[in-house]
Design a protein around this motif. Structure first.
Motif, mmCIF file in Angstrom:
data_model
loop_
_atom_site.group_PDB
_atom_site.id
_atom_site.type_symbol
_atom_site.label_atom_id
_atom_site.label_comp_id
_atom_site.label_asym_id
_atom_site.label_seq_id
_atom_site.Cartn_x
_atom_site.Cartn_y
_atom_site.Cartn_z
ATOM 1 N N MET A 68 1.945 7.378 -6.574
ATOM 2 C CA MET A 68 1.019 8.470 -6.887
ATOM 3 C C MET A 68 1.554 9.817 -6.417
ATOM 4 N N GLY A 69 2.794 9.850 -5.874
ATOM 5 C CA GLY A 69 3.420 11.101 -5.493
ATOM 6 C C GLY A 69 3.290 11.492 -4.031
ATOM 7 N N TYR A 70 2.774 10.595 -3.209
ATOM 8 C CA TYR A 70 2.630 10.884 -1.788
ATOM 9 C C TYR A 70 3.855 10.418 -1.003
ATOM 10 N N ASN A 71 4.107 11.050 0.143
ATOM 11 C CA ASN A 71 4.977 10.477 1.162
ATOM 12 C C ASN A 71 4.080 9.504 1.911
ATOM 13 N N ALA A 72 4.580 8.333 2.232
ATOM 14 C CA ALA A 72 3.749 7.349 2.919
ATOM 15 C C ALA A 72 4.614 6.453 3.791
ATOM 16 N N ARG A 73 4.026 5.980 4.902
ATOM 17 C CA ARG A 73 4.731 5.026 5.751
ATOM 18 C C ARG A 73 3.741 4.153 6.486
ATOM 19 N N CYS A 74 4.195 2.929 6.778
ATOM 20 C CA CYS A 74 3.403 1.979 7.555
ATOM 21 C C CYS A 74 3.506 2.322 9.035
ATOM 22 N N ASN A 75 2.415 2.179 9.720
ATOM 23 C CA ASN A 75 2.381 2.347 11.167
ATOM 24 C C ASN A 75 1.712 1.123 11.763
ATOM 25 N N THR A 113 0.831 -1.198 0.000
ATOM 26 C CA THR A 113 0.000 0.000 0.000
ATOM 27 C C THR A 113 0.868 1.251 0.000
ATOM 28 N N VAL A 114 1.942 1.240 0.789
ATOM 29 C CA VAL A 114 2.889 2.359 0.803
ATOM 30 C C VAL A 114 3.443 2.578 -0.603
ATOM 31 N N VAL A 162 -1.611 2.987 6.920
ATOM 32 C CA VAL A 162 -0.661 3.816 6.194
ATOM 33 C C VAL A 162 -1.047 5.272 6.381
ATOM 34 N N HIS A 163 -0.079 6.070 6.807
ATOM 35 C CA HIS A 163 -0.245 7.528 6.842
ATOM 36 C C HIS A 163 0.387 8.054 5.558
ATOM 37 N N TYR A 164 -0.322 8.943 4.864
ATOM 38 C CA TYR A 164 0.199 9.507 3.623
ATOM 39 C C TYR A 164 -0.060 11.004 3.589
ATOM 40 N N ASP A 165 0.822 11.722 2.906
ATOM 41 C CA ASP A 165 0.628 13.153 2.696
ATOM 42 C C ASP A 165 1.366 13.593 1.447
ATOM 43 N N ARG A 166 0.964 14.744 0.942
ATOM 44 C CA ARG A 166 1.605 15.321 -0.236
ATOM 45 C C ARG A 166 2.831 16.104 0.203
ATOM 46 N N PRO A 167 3.946 15.933 -0.513
ATOM 47 C CA PRO A 167 5.112 16.762 -0.198
ATOM 48 C C PRO A 167 4.838 18.210 -0.582
ATOM 49 N N GLY A 219 7.669 21.479 -5.017
ATOM 50 C CA GLY A 219 9.091 21.553 -5.289
ATOM 51 C C GLY A 219 9.911 20.473 -4.613
ATOM 52 N N LEU A 220 9.320 19.746 -3.669
ATOM 53 C CA LEU A 220 10.034 18.658 -3.001
ATOM 54 C C LEU A 220 9.612 17.333 -3.598
ATOM 55 N N ARG A 221 10.523 16.411 -3.640
ATOM 56 C CA ARG A 221 10.217 15.081 -4.163
ATOM 57 C C ARG A 221 9.629 14.229 -3.056
ATOM 58 N N PRO A 222 8.737 13.285 -3.395
ATOM 59 C CA PRO A 222 8.194 12.406 -2.368
ATOM 60 C C PRO A 222 9.261 11.494 -1.780
ATOM 61 N N SER A 223 9.042 11.071 -0.556
ATOM 62 C CA SER A 223 9.958 10.180 0.123
ATOM 63 C C SER A 223 10.057 8.842 -0.598
ATOM 64 N N THR A 224 11.274 8.324 -0.688
ATOM 65 C CA THR A 224 11.459 6.994 -1.258
ATOM 66 C C THR A 224 12.105 6.077 -0.230
ATOM 67 N N GLY A 225 12.125 6.514 1.029
ATOM 68 C CA GLY A 225 12.735 5.714 2.099
ATOM 69 C C GLY A 225 11.947 4.469 2.390
ATOM 70 N N SER A 226 12.487 3.638 3.232
ATOM 71 C CA SER A 226 11.814 2.384 3.571
ATOM 72 C C SER A 226 10.582 2.652 4.409
#
Length: 77
Positions: free
Chosen positions: A42-49, A35-36, A58-63, A66-73
């Motif tokens: 789709m361009g969101y920052n997202a992480r599993c909780n 899901t993340v 999953v919490h998600y938000d728009r960066p 001008g900032l790129r979405p998170s690609t971290g684990s």
């Protein structure tokens, strides 16, 4: 979309006030990580909780513009 036995509403990409949110309960770490990935594509920052045991959301938000979405684990809290 049905992931891990839990229905997850797809996020519309049109203009609107929904820049952040949370999914309902998702069962299983793998389903949460999938899901993340969907939200990040789709361009969101997202992480599993982790809620409890094998229950996640999953919490998600728009960066900010001008900032790129998170690609971290996908981490859990």
């Amino acid at each position: 979309m049905l992931i891990g036995g839990i229905a997850v509403a797809a996020v519309g990409l049109g203009a609107g006030p929904a820049n952040a949110g949370e999914t309902g309960t998702i069962y299983g770490r793998k389903a949460c990580e999938e899901t993340v990935k969907m939200y990040r594509e789709m361009g969101y920052n997202a992480r599993c909780n982790n809620i409890n045991g094998e229950s996640y959301y999953v919490h998600y938000d728009r960066p900010k513009p001008g900032l790129r979405p998170s690609t971290g684990s996908a981490g859990s809290s």
